[in-house]
Motif scaffolding. Structure first.
Motif, PDB file in Angstrom:
ATOM      1  N   GLY A 272      -0.127   4.648   2.333  1.00 17.95           N
ATOM      2  CA  GLY A 272      -0.577   5.898   2.857  1.00 17.95           C
ATOM      3  C   GLY A 272      -0.232   6.910   2.935  1.00 17.95           C
ATOM      4  N   THR A 273      -1.162   7.633   1.745  1.00 17.11           N
ATOM      5  CA  THR A 273      -0.353   8.861   1.685  1.00 17.11           C
ATOM      6  C   THR A 273      -1.075   9.713   1.948  1.00 17.11           C
ATOM      7  N   GLY A 274      -2.522  10.098   2.574  1.00 11.60           N
ATOM      8  CA  GLY A 274      -2.834  10.867   3.904  1.00 11.60           C
ATOM      9  C   GLY A 274      -3.960  11.780   2.774  1.00 11.60           C
TER      10      GLY A 274
ATOM     11  N   ASP B  37      -4.705   4.875  -0.264  1.00 13.07           N
ATOM     12  CA  ASP B  37      -4.794   5.081   1.079  1.00 13.07           C
ATOM     13  C   ASP B  37      -6.074   3.959   1.382  1.00 13.07           C
ATOM     14  N   ALA B  38      -6.270   3.891   2.859  1.00 11.37           N
ATOM     15  CA  ALA B  38      -7.434   2.768   3.245  1.00 11.37           C
ATOM     16  C   ALA B  38      -8.769   3.890   3.629  1.00 11.37           C
TER      17      ALA B  38
ATOM     18  N   SER C 116      -7.040   1.134  -1.013  1.00 13.59           N
ATOM     19  CA  SER C 116      -6.679  -0.043  -1.133  1.00 13.59           C
ATOM     20  C   SER C 116      -5.748  -0.511   0.025  1.00 13.59           C
ATOM     21  N   ASP C 117      -6.057  -1.749   0.881  1.00 11.94           N
ATOM     22  CA  ASP C 117      -5.624  -1.731   2.062  1.00 11.94           C
ATOM     23  C   ASP C 117      -4.055  -2.221   2.085  1.00 11.94           C
ATOM     24  N   TRP C 118      -2.619  -1.755   1.794  1.00  8.82           N
ATOM     25  CA  TRP C 118      -1.840  -1.661   1.365  1.00  8.82           C
ATOM     26  C   TRP C 118      -1.953  -2.441  -0.078  1.00  8.82           C
TER      27      TRP C 118
ATOM     28  N   ASN D  39       4.335   6.288   4.485  1.00 14.94           N
ATOM     29  CA  ASN D  39       5.024   6.872   5.935  1.00 14.94           C
ATOM     30  C   ASN D  39       3.700   6.222   6.692  1.00 14.94           C
TER      31      ASN D  39
ATOM     32  N   GLU E 160      -6.435   6.309  12.623  1.00 11.02           N
ATOM     33  CA  GLU E 160      -6.017   4.821  12.221  1.00 11.02           C
ATOM     34  C   GLU E 160      -4.824   4.980  10.915  1.00 11.02           C
ATOM     35  N   ALA E 161      -4.287   6.875  11.112  1.00 10.38           N
ATOM     36  CA  ALA E 161      -3.003   7.247  10.396  1.00 10.38           C
ATOM     37  C   ALA E 161      -1.873   7.395  11.477  1.00 10.38           C
TER      38      ALA E 161
HETATM   39  C1  LIG Z   1       1.066   8.427   9.064  1.00 12.51           C
HETATM   40  S1  LIG Z   1      -0.036   9.019   7.987  1.00 12.51           S
HETATM   41  C2  LIG Z   1       0.673   9.597   6.484  1.00 12.51           C
HETATM   42  C3  LIG Z   1      -0.162  10.345   5.431  1.00 12.51           C
HETATM   43  C4  LIG Z   1       0.950  11.072   5.005  1.00 12.51           C
HETATM   44  N1  LIG Z   1       1.879   9.920   3.945  1.00 12.51           N
HETATM   45  C5  LIG Z   1       2.350  11.753   5.015  1.00 12.51           C
HETATM   46  O1  LIG Z   1       3.185  11.378   5.771  1.00 12.51           O
HETATM   47  O2  LIG Z   1       1.927  12.902   6.065  1.00 12.51           O
HETATM   48  C6  LIG Z   1      -0.092   7.176   7.667  1.00 12.51           C
HETATM   49  C7  LIG Z   1      -1.951   7.010   6.475  1.00 12.51           C
HETATM   50  O3  LIG Z   1      -2.062   5.182   6.327  1.00 12.51           O
HETATM   51  C8  LIG Z   1      -3.221   5.390   6.260  1.00 12.51           C
HETATM   52  N2  LIG Z   1      -2.903   3.562   6.360  1.00 12.51           N
HETATM   53  C9  LIG Z   1      -3.792   3.381   8.152  1.00 12.51           C
HETATM   54  N3  LIG Z   1      -3.443   1.289   7.530  1.00 12.51           N
HETATM   55  C10 LIG Z   1      -3.379   1.148   5.925  1.00 12.51           C
HETATM   56  C11 LIG Z   1      -3.720   0.379   5.383  1.00 12.51           C
HETATM   57  N4  LIG Z   1      -3.884  -0.694   5.764  1.00 12.51           N
HETATM   58  N5  LIG Z   1      -3.915   0.177   4.033  1.00 12.51           N
HETATM   59  C12 LIG Z   1      -4.018   1.135   4.096  1.00 12.51           C
HETATM   60  N6  LIG Z   1      -3.850   2.810   3.713  1.00 12.51           N
HETATM   61  C13 LIG Z   1      -3.394   2.832   5.358  1.00 12.51           C
HETATM   62  C14 LIG Z   1      -3.596   5.942   6.901  1.00 12.51           C
HETATM   63  O4  LIG Z   1      -5.435   6.415   6.778  1.00 12.51           O
HETATM   64  C15 LIG Z   1      -2.861   6.911   7.141  1.00 12.51           C
HETATM   65  O5  LIG Z   1      -3.771   8.099   5.695  1.00 12.51           O
END
Ligand SMILES: C[S@@+](CC[C@H](N)C(=O)[O-])C[C@H]1O[C@@H](n2cnc3c(N)ncnc32)[C@H](O)[C@@H]1O
Length: 274
Positions: free
Chosen positions: A110-112, A133-134, A158-160, A175, A197-198
């Protein structure tokens, strides 16, 4: 015609915000604004300033208005497709760096904007860093930030862990979203503008942390570490979860505001429970 100083005062915004936005609208450094408060901006400049002030008064986060936010000393491009990196997330990076002195394979889930992965890549040049990230839009921002800082990151959709079958890492960091669906904070401040979704992770806010902790055991090398950021009131639940799953050396850590914030645990395949 009003000078910049009067425009700042009339903005009805905190002075620092008014200066940041005026500097962004005029394409100058903030110190320039302080030194030119008597100057009268041209019509285009004034329109640009007023447009930003009005969006800010409506609540839009400064980082989305300027397209920038600093994280771990790095200036990052930010769009409304990504969470605005928070200072408390720097604790996760602080705790991860000593684990990477000899390098190793790292995964940021979930790198954002790429904030965590980039801070690790630039501080631990021996580490091989993957980040997923998804969201395609978030990955585009992470790509831009990696290019901006000349960092070598492997970025994937990727979904996780779904897109990482058969891969193992020495360190998994995340995070993840951790706000409960009905948390009233979602309707306040910056959160109103950030991607749902974040932020949101089911009824208790623990759905993503749960899912990551369970599956991470299939993707960590023996002796590898899992580091997860969590909500200020979720520390106990996270420690309990990781202990139940058989992680060892489980510890929870406080951020600079003294809030419980990052849980850390080691994977020992001989101990992990299934
Ligand atoms: C809280 S944000 C964190 C972003 C960044 N890592 C930061 O710390 O600023 C969570 C991230 O997880 C991603 N995310 C949510 N569900 C996900 C999934 N099933 N698989 C991968 N990434 C996902 C979101 O798109 C979002 O970018």
């Amino acid at each position: 015609m009003a000078g910049l100083g009067e425009i700042l005062k009339a903005s009805r915004l905190p002075m620092l915000e008014a200066r940041i936005l005026a500097a962004h609208a005029l394409g100058v450094e903030r110190v320039w604004i302080s030194a030119h408060e008597k100057d009268v901006p041209e019509a285009n400049g004034l329109r640009a300033i007023e447009a930003l002030y009005s969006r800010r008064r409506a609540g839009e986060p400064i980082a989305y208005l300027t397209g920038e936010r600093e994280f771990y000393g790095l200036s990052l491009a930010i769009t409304p497709a990504v969470l605005i990196p928070r200072p408390e997330t720097e604790l996760l990076v602080d705790r991860a760096i000593p684990l990477l002195r000899q390098g190793g394979r790292v995964l940021d889930l979930g790198t954002g904007s790429g904030a965590i992965a980039l801070a690790l890549a630039l501080n631990c040049p021996m580490a091989q860093i993957s980040a997923c990230d998804a969201s395609d839009a978030a990955l585009a921002v992470a790509h831009a930030n990696a290019a901006r800082h000349g960092a070598h990151l492997r970025l994937l959709k990727s979904d996780w862990f779904a897109g990482l079958q058969g891969e193992r890492f020495d360190l998994v960091v995340s995070n993840p979203p951790y706000i409960a669906l009905d948390d009233p904070h979602l309707f306040e401040g910056d959160l109103r503008f950030e991607p749902h979704e974040a932020l949101v992770a089911g009824k208790r806010g623990l759905e993503c942390i749960d899912a990551i902790a369970v599956v991470a055991r299939d993707h960590l090398n023996a002796g590898g570490w899992l580091l997860l950021e969590h909500g200020y009131d979720q520390g106990e639940a996270c420690v309990g979860l990781l202990e139940r799953l058989g992680y060892t050396k489980v510890s929870d850590h406080r951020d600079l505001a003294e809030n419980s914030r990052v849980v850390q645990a080691q994977f020992d395949p001989a101990v992990a429970r299934r």
